[in-house]
Scaffold this active site. Structure first.
Site, PDB file in Angstrom:
ATOM      1  N   LYS A  10       1.103  -1.117  -0.017  1.00  0.00           N
ATOM      2  CA  LYS A  10      -0.088  -0.011   0.017  1.00  0.00           C
ATOM      3  C   LYS A  10       0.851   1.231  -0.058  1.00  0.00           C
ATOM      4  O   LYS A  10       2.042   1.289   0.225  1.00  0.00           O
ATOM      5  CB  LYS A  10      -0.799  -0.041   1.197  1.00  0.00           C
ATOM      6  CG  LYS A  10      -1.935  -1.221   1.219  1.00  0.00           C
ATOM      7  CD  LYS A  10      -2.859  -1.143   2.322  1.00  0.00           C
ATOM      8  CE  LYS A  10      -3.762  -2.364   2.358  1.00  0.00           C
ATOM      9  NZ  LYS A  10      -4.828  -2.170   3.255  1.00  0.00           N
ATOM     10  N   TYR A  50     -12.563  -1.923  -3.868  1.00  0.00           N
ATOM     11  CA  TYR A  50     -12.866  -2.066  -2.686  1.00  0.00           C
ATOM     12  C   TYR A  50     -14.557  -2.159  -2.369  1.00  0.00           C
ATOM     13  O   TYR A  50     -15.034  -1.683  -1.175  1.00  0.00           O
ATOM     14  CB  TYR A  50     -12.218  -1.177  -1.543  1.00  0.00           C
ATOM     15  CG  TYR A  50     -10.817  -1.640  -1.137  1.00  0.00           C
ATOM     16  CD1 TYR A  50     -10.725  -2.699  -0.399  1.00  0.00           C
ATOM     17  CD2 TYR A  50      -9.896  -0.942  -1.663  1.00  0.00           C
ATOM     18  CE1 TYR A  50      -9.348  -3.260  -0.005  1.00  0.00           C
ATOM     19  CE2 TYR A  50      -8.455  -1.179  -1.157  1.00  0.00           C
ATOM     20  CZ  TYR A  50      -8.375  -2.283  -0.375  1.00  0.00           C
ATOM     21  OH  TYR A  50      -6.962  -2.692   0.128  1.00  0.00           O
ATOM     22  N   ASN A 113      -2.140   0.282   6.597  1.00  0.00           N
ATOM     23  CA  ASN A 113      -1.537  -1.164   7.285  1.00  0.00           C
ATOM     24  C   ASN A 113      -0.625  -1.749   6.339  1.00  0.00           C
ATOM     25  O   ASN A 113      -0.615  -3.177   6.270  1.00  0.00           O
ATOM     26  CB  ASN A 113      -2.642  -2.057   7.900  1.00  0.00           C
ATOM     27  CG  ASN A 113      -3.651  -2.227   6.866  1.00  0.00           C
ATOM     28  OD1 ASN A 113      -3.531  -1.924   5.575  1.00  0.00           O
ATOM     29  ND2 ASN A 113      -4.754  -3.222   7.116  1.00  0.00           N
ATOM     30  N   HIS A 116      -1.986  -5.471   1.371  1.00  0.00           N
ATOM     31  CA  HIS A 116      -3.465  -6.083   1.443  1.00  0.00           C
ATOM     32  C   HIS A 116      -3.278  -7.554   1.170  1.00  0.00           C
ATOM     33  O   HIS A 116      -2.301  -8.007   0.644  1.00  0.00           O
ATOM     34  CB  HIS A 116      -4.179  -5.573   0.320  1.00  0.00           C
ATOM     35  CG  HIS A 116      -5.407  -6.146  -0.258  1.00  0.00           C
ATOM     36  ND1 HIS A 116      -6.623  -6.191   0.378  1.00  0.00           N
ATOM     37  CD2 HIS A 116      -5.537  -7.179  -1.202  1.00  0.00           C
ATOM     38  CE1 HIS A 116      -7.437  -7.065  -0.296  1.00  0.00           C
ATOM     39  NE2 HIS A 116      -6.800  -7.542  -1.170  1.00  0.00           N
ATOM     40  N   GLU A 127      -9.209 -10.698  -7.718  1.00  0.00           N
ATOM     41  CA  GLU A 127      -8.422  -9.633  -7.392  1.00  0.00           C
ATOM     42  C   GLU A 127      -7.106  -9.587  -8.259  1.00  0.00           C
ATOM     43  O   GLU A 127      -6.760  -8.544  -8.822  1.00  0.00           O
ATOM     44  CB  GLU A 127      -7.939  -9.551  -6.044  1.00  0.00           C
ATOM     45  CG  GLU A 127      -9.314  -9.535  -5.036  1.00  0.00           C
ATOM     46  CD  GLU A 127      -9.072  -9.192  -3.597  1.00  0.00           C
ATOM     47  OE1 GLU A 127      -9.734  -8.809  -2.745  1.00  0.00           O
ATOM     48  OE2 GLU A 127      -7.561  -9.344  -3.298  1.00  0.00           O
TER      49      GLU A 127
HETATM   50  P1  CMP Z   1      -7.553  -4.633   3.215  1.00  0.00           P
HETATM   51  O1  CMP Z   1      -6.582  -6.049   3.581  1.00  0.00           O
HETATM   52  O2  CMP Z   1      -6.754  -3.995   2.119  1.00  0.00           O
HETATM   53  O3  CMP Z   1      -8.922  -4.706   3.077  1.00  0.00           O
HETATM   54  C1  CMP Z   1      -9.927  -3.803   3.491  1.00  0.00           C
HETATM   55  C2  CMP Z   1      -9.324  -2.683   4.310  1.00  0.00           C
HETATM   56  O4  CMP Z   1     -10.016  -1.847   4.863  1.00  0.00           O
HETATM   57  C3  CMP Z   1      -8.175  -3.066   5.284  1.00  0.00           C
HETATM   58  O5  CMP Z   1      -7.115  -3.772   4.575  1.00  0.00           O
HETATM   59  C4  CMP Z   1      -7.911  -1.957   6.115  1.00  0.00           C
HETATM   60  O6  CMP Z   1      -6.797  -1.081   5.669  1.00  0.00           O
HETATM   61  C5  CMP Z   1      -9.202  -1.067   5.775  1.00  0.00           C
HETATM   62  N1  CMP Z   1      -9.869  -1.127   7.021  1.00  0.00           N
HETATM   63  C6  CMP Z   1     -10.492  -2.160   7.961  1.00  0.00           C
HETATM   64  N2  CMP Z   1     -10.998  -1.609   9.063  1.00  0.00           N
HETATM   65  C7  CMP Z   1     -10.539  -0.169   8.942  1.00  0.00           C
HETATM   66  C8  CMP Z   1     -10.949   0.931   9.826  1.00  0.00           C
HETATM   67  N3  CMP Z   1     -11.549   0.688  11.296  1.00  0.00           N
HETATM   68  N4  CMP Z   1     -10.480   2.040   9.508  1.00  0.00           N
HETATM   69  C9  CMP Z   1      -9.824   2.250   8.620  1.00  0.00           C
HETATM   70  N5  CMP Z   1      -9.474   1.275   7.604  1.00  0.00           N
HETATM   71  C10 CMP Z   1     -10.041   0.076   7.960  1.00  0.00           C
END
Ligand code: CMP
Length: 142
Positions: A10, A50, A113, A116, A127
């Protein structure tokens, strides 16, 4: 069973210049890379990717973040790729991610984070197809 999963490095991790370290952790864990590229996607593309999270309160933030800079989508293959890759990246919230995981090492929050990972074999295939054409998946050319 051999499975495919989509990893994405990311924008936060690309900006921190840790893409190489993350790719090393992925290959050291035994994943085969079928394809990877560095691209920047639009808000519309991030929204489409998403779409499943459309009703979530964090959707707008997620779409804006994922289009805020370069990302590195990576198509991966391995026995039990879905579960093994999710174990390698750790919990969505880095505060809950286990020691030795990618998110423990590089994520700063639930939103930013670092990586993904697909949550099922079916989503893994879909995906990967979102980011890669068949001819870009090297194992298919053998
Ligand atoms: P990802 O695995 O990319 O799939 C969905 C994403 O939503 C997840 O990782 C997080 O980065 C994001 N996400 C999930 N929960 C939250 C949250 N409470 N606040 C912000 N982003 C979130």
């Amino acid at each position: 069973m051999t499975e495919r999963t989509l990893a994405i490095i990311k924008p936060d991790a690309v900006r921190k210049n840790v893409s190489g370290e993350i790719i090393a952790m992925i290959t050291q864990a035994g994943f085969k890379i079928l394809g990877f590229k560095m691209i920047r996607i639009s808000e519309a593309q991030a929204g489409e990717f998403y779409a499943v999270h459309k009703e979530r309160p964090f959707y707008g933030e997620l779409v804006s973040f994922m289009s805020s800079g370069a990302i590195v989508p990576i198509a991966l293959e391995k026995e039990n790729a879905i579960a093994d890759y999710r174990a390698l990246i750790g919990a969505t919230d880095p505060a809950e991610a286990a020691e030795g995981t990618i998110r423990k090492a590089f994520a700063s929050s639930k939103g930013e984070n670092a990586v993904h990972g697909s949550d099922s074999a079916e989503n893994g295939r879909n995906e990967i197809a979102f980011f890669f054409s068949e001819s870009e998946l090297v194992a298919n050319q053998a």
